[in-house]
Design a protein around this motif. Sequence first.
Motif, PDB file in Angstrom:
ATOM      1  N   UNK A 131      -7.275  -2.781  -0.761  1.00  0.00           N
ATOM      2  CA  UNK A 131      -7.133  -1.605  -1.616  1.00  0.00           C
ATOM      3  C   UNK A 131      -5.693  -1.398  -2.038  1.00  0.00           C
ATOM      4  N   UNK A 132      -5.505  -0.647  -3.112  1.00  0.00           N
ATOM      5  CA  UNK A 132      -4.160  -0.302  -3.561  1.00  0.00           C
ATOM      6  C   UNK A 132      -3.679   0.975  -2.884  1.00  0.00           C
ATOM      7  N   UNK A 133      -4.585   1.881  -2.578  1.00  0.00           N
ATOM      8  CA  UNK A 133      -4.189   3.175  -2.020  1.00  0.00           C
ATOM      9  C   UNK A 133      -3.807   3.074  -0.547  1.00  0.00           C
ATOM     10  N   UNK A 134      -2.987   4.033  -0.104  1.00  0.00           N
ATOM     11  CA  UNK A 134      -2.554   4.108   1.283  1.00  0.00           C
ATOM     12  C   UNK A 134      -3.744   4.472   2.165  1.00  0.00           C
ATOM     13  N   UNK A 135      -3.545   4.433   3.468  1.00  0.00           N
ATOM     14  CA  UNK A 135      -4.610   4.754   4.419  1.00  0.00           C
ATOM     15  C   UNK A 135      -4.064   5.651   5.513  1.00  0.00           C
ATOM     16  N   UNK A 136      -4.977   6.314   6.211  1.00  0.00           N
ATOM     17  CA  UNK A 136      -4.645   7.231   7.299  1.00  0.00           C
ATOM     18  C   UNK A 136      -5.188   6.642   8.601  1.00  0.00           C
ATOM     19  N   UNK A 137      -4.282   6.249   9.505  1.00  0.00           N
ATOM     20  CA  UNK A 137      -4.687   5.608  10.759  1.00  0.00           C
ATOM     21  C   UNK A 137      -5.694   6.458  11.520  1.00  0.00           C
ATOM     22  N   UNK A 138      -5.441   7.741  11.640  1.00  0.00           N
ATOM     23  CA  UNK A 138      -6.337   8.608  12.409  1.00  0.00           C
ATOM     24  C   UNK A 138      -7.757   8.584  11.838  1.00  0.00           C
ATOM     25  N   UNK A 139      -7.872   8.682  10.538  1.00  0.00           N
ATOM     26  CA  UNK A 139      -9.193   8.672   9.899  1.00  0.00           C
ATOM     27  C   UNK A 139      -9.876   7.312  10.059  1.00  0.00           C
ATOM     28  N   UNK A 140      -9.097   6.233   9.940  1.00  0.00           N
ATOM     29  CA  UNK A 140      -9.668   4.887  10.050  1.00  0.00           C
ATOM     30  C   UNK A 140     -10.153   4.604  11.466  1.00  0.00           C
ATOM     31  N   UNK A 141      -9.381   5.018  12.458  1.00  0.00           N
ATOM     32  CA  UNK A 141      -9.796   4.812  13.851  1.00  0.00           C
ATOM     33  C   UNK A 141     -11.034   5.652  14.155  1.00  0.00           C
ATOM     34  N   UNK A 183      -2.654  -1.781  14.978  1.00  0.00           N
ATOM     35  CA  UNK A 183      -1.371  -2.267  14.506  1.00  0.00           C
ATOM     36  C   UNK A 183      -1.258  -1.895  13.042  1.00  0.00           C
ATOM     37  N   UNK A 184      -0.087  -1.399  12.653  1.00  0.00           N
ATOM     38  CA  UNK A 184       0.192  -1.121  11.244  1.00  0.00           C
ATOM     39  C   UNK A 184       1.427  -1.918  10.856  1.00  0.00           C
ATOM     40  N   UNK A 185       1.313  -2.670   9.780  1.00  0.00           N
ATOM     41  CA  UNK A 185       2.456  -3.391   9.223  1.00  0.00           C
ATOM     42  C   UNK A 185       3.028  -2.603   8.060  1.00  0.00           C
ATOM     43  N   UNK A 186       4.352  -2.582   7.957  1.00  0.00           N
ATOM     44  CA  UNK A 186       5.020  -1.860   6.873  1.00  0.00           C
ATOM     45  C   UNK A 186       5.986  -2.784   6.139  1.00  0.00           C
ATOM     46  N   UNK A 187       6.354  -2.397   4.930  1.00  0.00           N
ATOM     47  CA  UNK A 187       7.306  -3.156   4.127  1.00  0.00           C
ATOM     48  C   UNK A 187       8.704  -2.911   4.687  1.00  0.00           C
ATOM     49  N   UNK A 188       9.407  -3.992   5.004  1.00  0.00           N
ATOM     50  CA  UNK A 188      10.791  -3.893   5.466  1.00  0.00           C
ATOM     51  C   UNK A 188      11.726  -3.811   4.257  1.00  0.00           C
ATOM     52  N   UNK A 189      12.901  -3.220   4.465  1.00  0.00           N
ATOM     53  CA  UNK A 189      13.879  -3.130   3.373  1.00  0.00           C
ATOM     54  C   UNK A 189      14.811  -4.340   3.325  1.00  0.00           C
ATOM     55  N   UNK A 190      14.647  -5.266   4.275  1.00  0.00           N
ATOM     56  CA  UNK A 190      15.432  -6.501   4.294  1.00  0.00           C
ATOM     57  C   UNK A 190      14.538  -7.648   4.745  1.00  0.00           C
ATOM     58  N   UNK A 191      14.788  -8.823   4.208  1.00  0.00           N
ATOM     59  CA  UNK A 191      14.064 -10.013   4.640  1.00  0.00           C
ATOM     60  C   UNK A 191      14.935 -11.226   4.350  1.00  0.00           C
ATOM     61  N   UNK A 192      15.060 -12.092   5.315  1.00  0.00           N
ATOM     62  CA  UNK A 192      15.871 -13.306   5.176  1.00  0.00           C
ATOM     63  C   UNK A 192      17.263 -13.004   4.643  1.00  0.00           C
ATOM     64  N   UNK A 193      17.861 -11.922   5.120  1.00  0.00           N
ATOM     65  CA  UNK A 193      19.232 -11.599   4.760  1.00  0.00           C
ATOM     66  C   UNK A 193      19.434 -10.888   3.437  1.00  0.00           C
ATOM     67  N   UNK A 194      18.355 -10.607   2.723  1.00  0.00           N
ATOM     68  CA  UNK A 194      18.471  -9.926   1.430  1.00  0.00           C
ATOM     69  C   UNK A 194      17.809  -8.565   1.472  1.00  0.00           C
TER      70      UNK A 194
END
Length: 159
Positions: A9-19, A35-46
């Motif tokens: 999906x494109x939309x965000x999700x709510x962990x509490x509701x999903x569990x 487990x929730x994965x998030x977008x990091x602000x850095x990757x491979x030094x950039x």
Amino acid sequence: MSQQRVFIQTQDFDLKAEVAALRGNDGRVGAVCSFIGTVRDRNDGSEVASMELEHYPGMTEKAIEAMIDEAHRRFDILGARVIHRVGLLAPADQIMMVAVTSAHRGQSFQACEFLMDYLKTQAPFWKKEQTPEGGRWVDARSSDDAALARWGIEAGSNS
């Protein structure tokens, strides 16, 4: 299988509701691991300004369903749910969630980690980061392949 297990999906999700949806009213559930994965602000030094995720509808869901089936074969779990977002995401946005239920915590922890290792290298998603140097496609890391190998699965295989 009466409950949907995979959501792309494109939309965000709510962990509490999903569990809560995964657990339902199943009195056998004694453990939930997520487990929730998030977008990091850095990757491979950039610096990473954004990440865009693409997939093949139908193929991606089928591949993740097969991963969940394998988790059920390997571990004594009651249920599993995977949500993976696609589209344009910014740093700190949630990308994905894995949640697993079982009677006891050990099986939930193992199945959740197994699914994460499997998803990281085998799920058919394509990720493109926008950095100050321009756009770049993100490849699986050798450490991700090694994490999958400890479960007896080679990167690139389907089982």
